[in-house]
Design a protein around this motif. Structure first.
Motif, PDB file in Angstrom:
ATOM      1  N   GLY A  25      -1.158  -5.714   0.151  1.00  0.00           N
ATOM      2  CA  GLY A  25      -1.589  -4.661  -0.759  1.00  0.00           C
ATOM      3  C   GLY A  25      -2.452  -5.197  -1.881  1.00  0.00           C
ATOM      4  N   GLU A  67      -4.875   6.222   4.332  1.00  0.00           N
ATOM      5  CA  GLU A  67      -4.925   5.002   3.527  1.00  0.00           C
ATOM      6  C   GLU A  67      -6.291   4.811   2.872  1.00  0.00           C
ATOM      7  N   LYS A  79       0.819  -1.219   0.000  1.00  0.00           N
ATOM      8  CA  LYS A  79       0.000   0.000   0.000  1.00  0.00           C
ATOM      9  C   LYS A  79       0.851   1.267   0.000  1.00  0.00           C
TER      10      LYS A  79
END
Length: 373
Positions: free
Chosen positions: A69, A38, A23
């Motif tokens: 991710g 996020e 991520k």
């Protein structure tokens, strides 16, 4: 509707299909240098999934990798690739293939490591050229110690050209002979004999690589041939220790690996600026762990990762340095780092077999068996 941020993410996915993006990496792609929540990434991924819909089997094009991710799971083909697949394959196949057969040692049997080391040095030097492909060490060394016709070896390896030679040492002098043969008709493209001091051996593999490149593509003679020479620092003792270590390493035994590690450690201590010392220390540390020969895996793993990382700082253009970093991280429970390092090794040398090997292994360690295959 997908905005600019979403398109940046999509481009990253399409440029590296199958790659797992953590991520943080994706947020750097879409919001470089900016601290964002996020949740912004989740919103963009959701928008992309809505835009792309689902695949024929009902799965999503962008899949979630738990606790890591995302990755793009669909096939990717550019217009050029889809329009001319045969041309791309033809271009790859048109590059000549070179096999470097193990050099013979003449005289002292205990100097076998010199011939093997020189052979591997030449393979390494040739791997830096993108204009031809080089048969990997593992395939070429199956002919070591065998009485076999050069043309037969070329046929078995699928090589257009073969380089063979011999090494003789007398005191501090070496005599090296080399022949470059066109396997299509068995003719000698060139042959050379070198009489030199041991201290001059650094330049020989690079000169031979130059001659090979020049015989195939004369205009390339001086373009990239000196990169390998820049790695050497002039310390003959360290160079010799590394070649002895390589010889023990390729026995692939517990005793051989432990002996090799001792030699590589000595080489690193004697000449901290010699990249090969650190590359091989990284490789042997990973091997000791991989084969279950380590009594202290965490300690050995750290030593391997640190050594390989130092090799990259010394010579960032050496694919072997990135390979060592990749395999060391693969056995340090850091497969994503290993994937990235393997991709860098392949980017530096597209026909680097070990790079493709460790990329497959690293992908397997991330759970991507299909991509590993």
């Amino acid at each position: 509707m997908v905005g600019h941020k979403g398109l940046l993410l999509l481009r990253a996915f399409l440029e590296s299909p199958g790659r797992i993006f953590d991520k943080a990496s994706l947020m750097d792609v879409a919001w470089p240098g900016v601290a964002v929540e996020e949740s912004n990434l989740s919103v963009q991924i959701a928008a992309l999934r809505k835009l792309l819909g689902t695949a024929h089997d009902g799965s999503e094009w962008i899949t979630t990798v738990p606790r890591v991710g995302y990755r793009f799971a669909g096939p990717v083909a550019s217009r050029a690739q889809s329009a001319t697949p045969q041309r791309a394959e033809s271009n790859a196949q048109s590059r000549p293939i070179i096999a470097v057969l193990p050099f013979d040692i003449i005289g002292e049997v205990d100097k076998e490591y010199l011939a093997d080391g020189l052979t591997e040095d030449i393979i390494t030097a040739l791997s830096r050229f993108r204009w031809f492909r080089v048969i990997g060490r593992g395939s070429a060394f199956i002919f070591k110690g065998k009485q076999i016709d050069v043309l037969q070896a070329a046929r078995e390896l699928g090589a257009r050209y073969v380089l063979q030679g011999s090494v003789r040492q007398s005191a501090l002098r070496l005599r090296i002979t080399a022949q470059f043969i066109d396997a299509s008709d068995g003719s000698n493209v060139w042959a050379e004999r070198y009489d030199l001091e041991m201290a001059d051996v650094f330049a020989i593999q690079d000169e031979i690589a130059e001659r090979v490149a020049g015989a195939i593509e004369p205009e390339l003679l001086k373009t990239e041939s000196h990169f390998a020479a820049l790695r050497h620092t002039g310390n003959m003792t360290a160079w010799d220790l590394v070649r002895q270590g390589m010889w023990h390493f390729h026995k692939v035994t517990r005793e051989g690996h432990l002996a090799a590690r001792t030699l590589f450690r000595r080489a690193c201590a004697i000449d901290p600026d010699l990249p090969e010392s650190h590359i091989w220390l990284g490789r042997v540390s990973a091997g000791i762990i991989a084969y279950g020969w380590s009594d202290t895996p965490a300690v050995d793993s750290k030593e391997g990762v640190d050594a390989a990382a130092h090799a990259i700082t010394l010579d960032p253009r050496d694919p072997y340095a990135h390979y060592a970093f990749a395999i060391a991280n693969a056995y340090n429970n850091a497969p994503l780092v290993a994937v990235s390092a393997a991709e860098k090794a392949i980017a530096l040398s597209s026909s680097f077999a070990l790079g493709h090997l460790i990329l497959g292994l690293a992908r397997l360690f991330t759970g991507l068996a299909r991509e590993a295959i």
